[in-house]
Every structure is written in structure tokens, then in C-alpha cells.
Design an enzyme around this catalytic site. Structure first.
Site, mmCIF file in Angstrom:
data_model
loop_
_atom_site.group_PDB
_atom_site.id
_atom_site.type_symbol
_atom_site.label_atom_id
_atom_site.label_comp_id
_atom_site.label_asym_id
_atom_site.label_seq_id
_atom_site.Cartn_x
_atom_site.Cartn_y
_atom_site.Cartn_z
ATOM 1 N N ASP A 1 -23.902 -0.131 -28.096
ATOM 2 C CA ASP A 1 -24.859 -0.994 -27.399
ATOM 3 C C ASP A 1 -24.541 -1.220 -25.928
ATOM 4 O O ASP A 1 -24.835 -2.288 -25.373
ATOM 5 C CB ASP A 1 -24.980 -2.327 -28.147
ATOM 6 N N ASP B 1 -32.547 1.838 -32.727
ATOM 7 C CA ASP B 1 -32.339 0.920 -31.604
ATOM 8 C C ASP B 1 -31.698 1.622 -30.401
ATOM 9 O O ASP B 1 -31.884 1.223 -29.254
ATOM 10 C CB ASP B 1 -31.408 -0.236 -31.988
#
Ligand code: GLY
Length: 387
Positions: free
Chosen positions: A100, A160
Site C-alpha cells: 500500500d 485495490d
């Protein structure tokens, strides 16, 4: 009521919503400059946290959006202080063993660098890009999302991650080194080929064979069940396809964008704000995920920048309807109600078919707040994205 008959947010409502978002951000600065907002609120109020989760960049992004909207020094100073925290985090490798890096470093450090030329923002974001490309598997040609790199249960990508890739394109532009972009491109290709199902719903996660790199199977993590469409995963797919097209210029990604967007829209309840999984609809006693509506709106507004006039207008109108629904029924209206911006979001909901713990359910989520504000910004002007 037909979708087309739903109202779009008006210019005066956009201004009112943005003014409130900026004022709410300003009010939170004393508590949340040295510290960050947690990923989710508790009883609609965020508590402070150190810079350790995958979500802290969204709060800094909200500060930079407020700076961009107002030019006020208080936001610039707060953004600069937070950039120092992000530099410290990546230099000392604090909770960065996951993919991330884009969620963390694009709305915080890339944004601060783009808006103010902050050199530590640039330095931190390039280090974050270096960290991200270490997770690339050349055999399967994908970036591994979570966990140690050699564990079979982690040999997968998740949808994602499409939002983590703009950081790599930016790093190639800034350094002149194509290695970041090459990895991003390979990952996009692998992801698109595998996470979008025939009916244009999406897998949250997808596994590969560790020896051959061949696609193996899809599985959910945060969705209701394996074969369903987790609402936020579908929304990441919408925004992800818009970004994939922007960065690769591949025509086939335009159609993919249309397809995943159509699936999302066809599975919305009457008020246009999805339940946490698109399996559910009106009459189901399940929580919403308002953040998905905000993410999807941003994706449509991004894609509209590259489409022909007529189709662009359609997607802008669709985004305007989603944001109007958030504004009318989900947005925080006064600071005694919440210190966030958008209520009724869902982070992690347990079901009989997933392994998730229950947290951040029917609360504000920090990315929901950020993307709501980004959508307002995009509706106000031709915004230069942080992504
Ligand atoms: N990227 C994790 C989530 O959307 O919850």
C-alpha cells in the site's frame, strides 16, 4: 425512480459541501497534525493514531485538498509536518512490508511535492516506490499484496493495488528510470486479465501458481463470499481502470472501465449508495459502504477526462448523482455529530464465508472522507490528480 431521474449535486451544494469539509479539516488540525486519524471512527469520531496503518495518507491528502482549495498556511504547515512523518516511516521501514505504498505516499508526499515543491515529499515517495517494486514477482508478473514474499498463502494480488501504481508512474517520470513504470504495466496487465469476471463483477484477490506463475484462483477477503462482488473492490476496479487507461493508453481498458462501472451501477440500491457487498440490496439488513460511492465517483470523473464529449458528460452526470446521494443522506452536517465527513462506511465486515474481523462497520472511514472531498474537488475544477 430511474437512475437518470435522480438529481445531480448542484454548484451551490458542491461549494457548501467543500466549505464544510475544509472547515471540518481545519477544526481537526490541533489533534491530528502530530498524529493521524485512525482508519475508522468509533461512534462516528476518529481517535488519533501514530503513522503505522495503510490508511494514514488519506488524512494528509485531505489536508492537501484543503490547502489547494484555500491556500491557507495552516494546511501547508500541517501537510509539511506530516510529510516528515512519512519520510521517517519509509527511512526506518515502519510498517511498510505490504503493497500500500501508493495509498500512503500519493495523497501525502506526491501531493505535497506537486503542490509546494516539497523535496522531502519527493524523496519519501521515491523511497516508497523502491519499497513497492520489491514486492514484484517476475514469474507471475504481479505485485504481491500482503505478507512475507515466500509464503504460498500470500502468492496473490488484490484489486485495490491498481491505486498503488500511479506512484510507480510518477517515480519513473521524476527519476527517468523506466523500471517503476515497467513493473506497474506488467502488474496492470496481470490484474486486468484475472480479477474481472465474465459478468464484469470482480474478484477481490487472485492467486497464482508459485512455480509457473499461472493464474490459479480468485478468492474474497473483505467481500461477503468468494463469488460475490465486494462493493469497494468493484469501486477500486472502476477507479483503477480509469488510471490504467490514463497511464498505459491501452484502448481495451476503456471498455473494461465501462464494464465494471456498469456492473456497479446495476447493483446499487434506490438511494445509489451501495451496501458493503453488491450481493445485497434494498430490504437486506446489511451495512452500507458509502466510501465505495465516493471512490466510484472519482473514477468516473477521472475517466471522463479522456472520453469523447458525450460519453464524458454521461459519466460526469453519474458521478454528480452519486455525490448528491452522499451529500443528501450520508454526509456529516455539523461537528457535534462527527469529526469526519461521511457516515455509514464499512471497512471490514465478518460474514459466514469470509475470514474478516468486524471493525469500522457503519462508521466513517478515512478513505471515504478523502475520496468524497476529492470528488467535490473534481466537480469544482479540472483537478490535477495526486494519483
Ligand atoms: N485496501 C483495503 C480496503 O479497501 O479496505
Amino acid at each position: 425512480m430511474l437512475f437518470e431521474e435522480k438529481p445531480q449535486i448542484s454548484e451551490s451544494e458542491i461549494t457548501a459541501a467543500m466549505d464544510f469539509a475544509v472547515a471540518q479539516t481545519r477544526r481537526c488540525l490541533p489533534e491530528f497534525t502530530e498524529k493521524f486519524k485512525k482508519a475508522y471512527s468509533e461512534h462516528d469520531f476518529y481517535q488519533p493514531t501514530e503513522n503505522v496503518d495503510w490508511t494514514t495518507g488519506f488524512w494528509t491528502g485531505q489536508i492537501w485538498l484543503s490547502y489547494e482549495e484555500t491556500g491557507k498556511e495552516c494546511f501547508k504547515r500541517a501537510g509539511e509536518i506530516q510529510i516528515e512523518s512519512f519520510l521517517n516511516r519509509i527511512e526506518n521501514k515502519i510498517e511498510v512490508d505490504h503493497h500500500d505504498m501508493g495509498f500512503l505516499y500519493s495523497p501525502s508526499c506526491v501531493a505535497g511535492y506537486k503542490l509546494t515543491g516539497n523535496e522531502n515529499g519527493k524523496k519519501a515517495a521515491i523511497l516508497a516506490a523502491d519499497q513497492l517494486i520489491r514486492r514484484f514477482h517476475p514469474v507471475g508478473e504481479f505485485i504481491q499484496a500482503w505478507g512475507p514474499m515466500d509464503a504460498p498463502e500470500n502468492y496473490r494480488l488484490i484489486i485495490d493495488c491498481l491505486l498503488n501504481l500511479p506512484l510507480l508512474y510518477w517515480a519513473s517520470e521524476e527519476t527517468g528510470d523506466a523500471k517503476y513504470r515497467d513493473i506497474a504495466e506488467k502488474h496492470i496487465h496481470t490484474a486486468v486479465a484475472n480479477v474481472i469476471r465474465e459478468d464484469h463483477s470482480t474478484w477481490h484477490t487472485f492467486f497464482f501458481d508459485m512455480e509457473t506463475g499461472a493464474p490459479d484462483h480468485g478468492a474474497t477477503c473483505q467481500g461477503y463470499r468468494d463469488g460475490s462482488a465486494w462493493a469497494r473492490g468493484q469501486a477500486w476496479g472502476i477507479y483503477g481502470m480509469a488510471l490504467a487507461y490514463r497511464y498505459t493508453g491501452r484502448e481495451e481498458y476503456i471498455q473494461k472501465f465501462r464494464d465494471v462501472t456498469a456492473f456497479f451501477l446495476e447493483h446499487l440500491p434506490a438511494d445509489l449508495v451501495p451496501f458493503w457487498d453488491l450481493e445485497f440490496t434494498d430490504g437486506d439488513d446489511e451495512p452500507r459502504d458509502s466510501s465505495s460511492a465516493a471512490i466510484a465517483a472519482c473514477g468516473m470523473l477521472e475517466m471522463a477526462r479522456y472520453l469523447g464529449e458525450e460519453e464524458a458528460k454521461e459519466y460526469r452526470a453519474l458521478a454528480g448523482r452519486l455525490v448528491k446521494a452522499l451529500y443528501d443522506f450520508y454526509a456529516v452536517r455539523d461537528e457535534t455529530q462527527s469529526n469526519g465527513l461521511v457516515l455509514h462506511s464499512t471497512y471490514s465486515n465478518h460474514s459466514p464465508y469470509n475470514t474478516c474481523n468486524h471493525y469500522g462497520v457503519d462508521e466513517c472511514n478515512i478513505w471515504g472522507d478523502y475520496f468524497y472531498m476529492e470528488a467535490l474537488m473534481r466537480l469544482k475544477k479540472d483537478w490535477n490528480p495526486y494519483w
